[in-house]
Design a protein around this motif. Structure first.
Motif, PDB file in Angstrom:
ATOM      1  N   SER A  26       0.830  -1.193   0.000  1.00 43.96           N
ATOM      2  CA  SER A  26       0.000   0.000   0.000  1.00 43.96           C
ATOM      3  C   SER A  26       0.873   1.255   0.000  1.00 43.96           C
ATOM      4  N   ILE A  27       0.465   2.221  -0.778  1.00 42.97           N
ATOM      5  CA  ILE A  27       1.197   3.484  -0.830  1.00 42.97           C
ATOM      6  C   ILE A  27       0.847   4.335   0.388  1.00 42.97           C
ATOM      7  N   GLU A  28      -0.406   4.365   0.751  1.00 38.36           N
ATOM      8  CA  GLU A  28      -0.868   5.215   1.847  1.00 38.36           C
ATOM      9  C   GLU A  28      -1.265   4.364   3.056  1.00 38.36           C
ATOM     10  N   GLU A  29      -2.524   4.449   3.434  1.00 40.50           N
ATOM     11  CA  GLU A  29      -3.050   3.769   4.611  1.00 40.50           C
ATOM     12  C   GLU A  29      -3.329   2.305   4.283  1.00 40.50           C
ATOM     13  N   GLY A  30      -2.423   1.440   4.677  1.00 40.37           N
ATOM     14  CA  GLY A  30      -2.528   0.029   4.346  1.00 40.37           C
ATOM     15  C   GLY A  30      -3.767  -0.630   4.936  1.00 40.37           C
ATOM     16  N   GLU A  31      -4.150  -0.215   6.136  1.00 38.64           N
ATOM     17  CA  GLU A  31      -5.316  -0.831   6.785  1.00 38.64           C
ATOM     18  C   GLU A  31      -6.581  -0.595   5.979  1.00 38.64           C
ATOM     19  N   ALA A  32      -6.736   0.609   5.452  1.00 38.93           N
ATOM     20  CA  ALA A  32      -7.927   0.909   4.651  1.00 38.93           C
ATOM     21  C   ALA A  32      -7.943   0.066   3.381  1.00 38.93           C
ATOM     22  N   GLN A  33      -6.800  -0.084   2.761  1.00 42.89           N
ATOM     23  CA  GLN A  33      -6.724  -0.880   1.542  1.00 42.89           C
ATOM     24  C   GLN A  33      -7.025  -2.347   1.833  1.00 42.89           C
ATOM     25  N   CYS A  34      -6.483  -2.877   2.913  1.00 48.16           N
ATOM     26  CA  CYS A  34      -6.756  -4.268   3.287  1.00 48.16           C
ATOM     27  C   CYS A  34      -8.238  -4.482   3.571  1.00 48.16           C
ATOM     28  N   ALA A  35      -8.831  -3.580   4.328  1.00 45.81           N
ATOM     29  CA  ALA A  35     -10.253  -3.709   4.655  1.00 45.81           C
ATOM     30  C   ALA A  35     -11.112  -3.643   3.398  1.00 45.81           C
ATOM     31  N   LEU A  36     -10.727  -2.818   2.440  1.00 48.82           N
ATOM     32  CA  LEU A  36     -11.450  -2.745   1.174  1.00 48.82           C
ATOM     33  C   LEU A  36     -11.358  -4.075   0.429  1.00 48.82           C
ATOM     34  N   LEU A  37     -10.183  -4.680   0.411  1.00 47.90           N
ATOM     35  CA  LEU A  37     -10.020  -5.983  -0.239  1.00 47.90           C
ATOM     36  C   LEU A  37     -10.900  -7.043   0.416  1.00 47.90           C
ATOM     37  N   VAL A  38     -11.026  -6.965   1.740  1.00 50.23           N
ATOM     38  CA  VAL A  38     -11.899  -7.894   2.455  1.00 50.23           C
ATOM     39  C   VAL A  38     -13.357  -7.648   2.093  1.00 50.23           C
ATOM     40  N   SER A  39     -13.764  -6.382   2.076  1.00 44.37           N
ATOM     41  CA  SER A  39     -15.166  -6.061   1.777  1.00 44.37           C
ATOM     42  C   SER A  39     -15.546  -6.458   0.352  1.00 44.37           C
ATOM     43  N   GLU A  40     -14.568  -6.473  -0.551  1.00 51.60           N
ATOM     44  CA  GLU A  40     -14.805  -6.881  -1.943  1.00 51.60           C
ATOM     45  C   GLU A  40     -14.651  -8.396  -2.117  1.00 51.60           C
ATOM     46  N   LEU A  41     -14.444  -9.106  -0.998  1.00 50.50           N
ATOM     47  CA  LEU A  41     -14.277 -10.568  -0.981  1.00 50.50           C
ATOM     48  C   LEU A  41     -13.073 -11.030  -1.814  1.00 50.50           C
ATOM     49  N   PHE A  47      -2.916  -8.830   7.443  1.00 50.44           N
ATOM     50  CA  PHE A  47      -1.822  -8.743   8.408  1.00 50.44           C
ATOM     51  C   PHE A  47      -1.654  -7.283   8.768  1.00 50.44           C
ATOM     52  N   SER A  48      -1.674  -6.981  10.063  1.00 47.56           N
ATOM     53  CA  SER A  48      -1.479  -5.600  10.501  1.00 47.56           C
ATOM     54  C   SER A  48      -1.029  -5.589  11.952  1.00 47.56           C
ATOM     55  N   SER A  49      -0.206  -4.624  12.295  1.00 49.77           N
ATOM     56  CA  SER A  49       0.176  -4.452  13.698  1.00 49.77           C
ATOM     57  C   SER A  49      -0.737  -3.447  14.380  1.00 49.77           C
ATOM     58  N   ASP A  50      -1.623  -2.803  13.599  1.00 52.68           N
ATOM     59  CA  ASP A  50      -2.543  -1.807  14.144  1.00 52.68           C
ATOM     60  C   ASP A  50      -3.963  -2.363  14.164  1.00 52.68           C
ATOM     61  N   LEU A  51      -4.555  -2.411  15.342  1.00 54.01           N
ATOM     62  CA  LEU A  51      -5.920  -2.936  15.432  1.00 54.01           C
ATOM     63  C   LEU A  51      -6.968  -1.933  14.982  1.00 54.01           C
ATOM     64  N   ASP A  52      -6.555  -0.702  14.648  1.00 58.14           N
ATOM     65  CA  ASP A  52      -7.533   0.240  14.096  1.00 58.14           C
ATOM     66  C   ASP A  52      -8.021  -0.217  12.725  1.00 58.14           C
ATOM     67  N   ILE A  53      -7.429  -1.258  12.204  1.00 57.02           N
ATOM     68  CA  ILE A  53      -7.871  -1.828  10.934  1.00 57.02           C
ATOM     69  C   ILE A  53      -9.336  -2.273  11.027  1.00 57.02           C
ATOM     70  N   PHE A  54      -9.784  -2.628  12.232  1.00 53.43           N
ATOM     71  CA  PHE A  54     -11.192  -3.002  12.411  1.00 53.43           C
ATOM     72  C   PHE A  54     -12.110  -1.813  12.142  1.00 53.43           C
ATOM     73  N   LEU A  55     -11.638  -0.607  12.412  1.00 52.82           N
ATOM     74  CA  LEU A  55     -12.436   0.584  12.149  1.00 52.82           C
ATOM     75  C   LEU A  55     -12.652   0.801  10.661  1.00 52.82           C
ATOM     76  N   PHE A  56     -11.748   0.264   9.850  1.00 52.63           N
ATOM     77  CA  PHE A  56     -11.884   0.362   8.402  1.00 52.63           C
ATOM     78  C   PHE A  56     -12.767  -0.749   7.835  1.00 52.63           C
ATOM     79  N   GLY A  57     -13.129  -1.720   8.679  1.00 47.22           N
ATOM     80  CA  GLY A  57     -14.041  -2.773   8.240  1.00 47.22           C
ATOM     81  C   GLY A  57     -13.443  -4.157   8.101  1.00 47.22           C
ATOM     82  N   ALA A  58     -12.206  -4.352   8.517  1.00 51.98           N
ATOM     83  CA  ALA A  58     -11.610  -5.685   8.455  1.00 51.98           C
ATOM     84  C   ALA A  58     -12.351  -6.630   9.397  1.00 51.98           C
TER      85      ALA A  58
END
Length: 97
Positions: A26-41, A47-58
């Motif tokens: 990811s160039i920018e916010e990796g958590e947001a990109q990962c959560a988007l990939l999850v939402s698109e199935l 993988f993340s060391s930041d649990l705020d990834i759940f706020l993005f929808g992971a």
């Protein structure tokens, strides 16, 4: 050569590629990109060391990748169940006092 962690990431990417698993940087916010990939199935977890990834929808997060060969998995379903259980317990305590 880089830090031990960056070397481990490179090795993980080589292993994933060998197994046919694509890796995305990811160039920018990796958590947001990962959560988007999850939402698109397009992926099952992130993988993340930041649990705020759940706020993005992971929904599934793998964390604390250790050199000893283990990883911790957090599931949003488990967190929601525990939150509901705690909330119900607190509501019950309010009415019983």
């Amino acid at each position: 050569m880089g830090s031990e962690f960056s070397c481990m990431i490179k090795e993980a990417k080589i292993l994933a590629s060998t197994l046919g698993v694509p890796c995305v940087d990811s160039i920018e916010e990796g958590e947001a990109q990962c959560a988007l990939l999850v939402s698109e199935l397009l992926t099952d977890g992130c993988f993340s060391s930041d649990l705020d990834i759940f706020l993005f929808g992971a929904r599934t997060v793998y964390r604390d990748i250790c050199l000893g060969g283990y990883v911790i998995c957090y599931e949003m379903d488990d967190i929601e169940k525990k939150k509901t259980w705690i909330r119900k317990k607190l509501i019950g305590a309010l009415f019983s006092s």
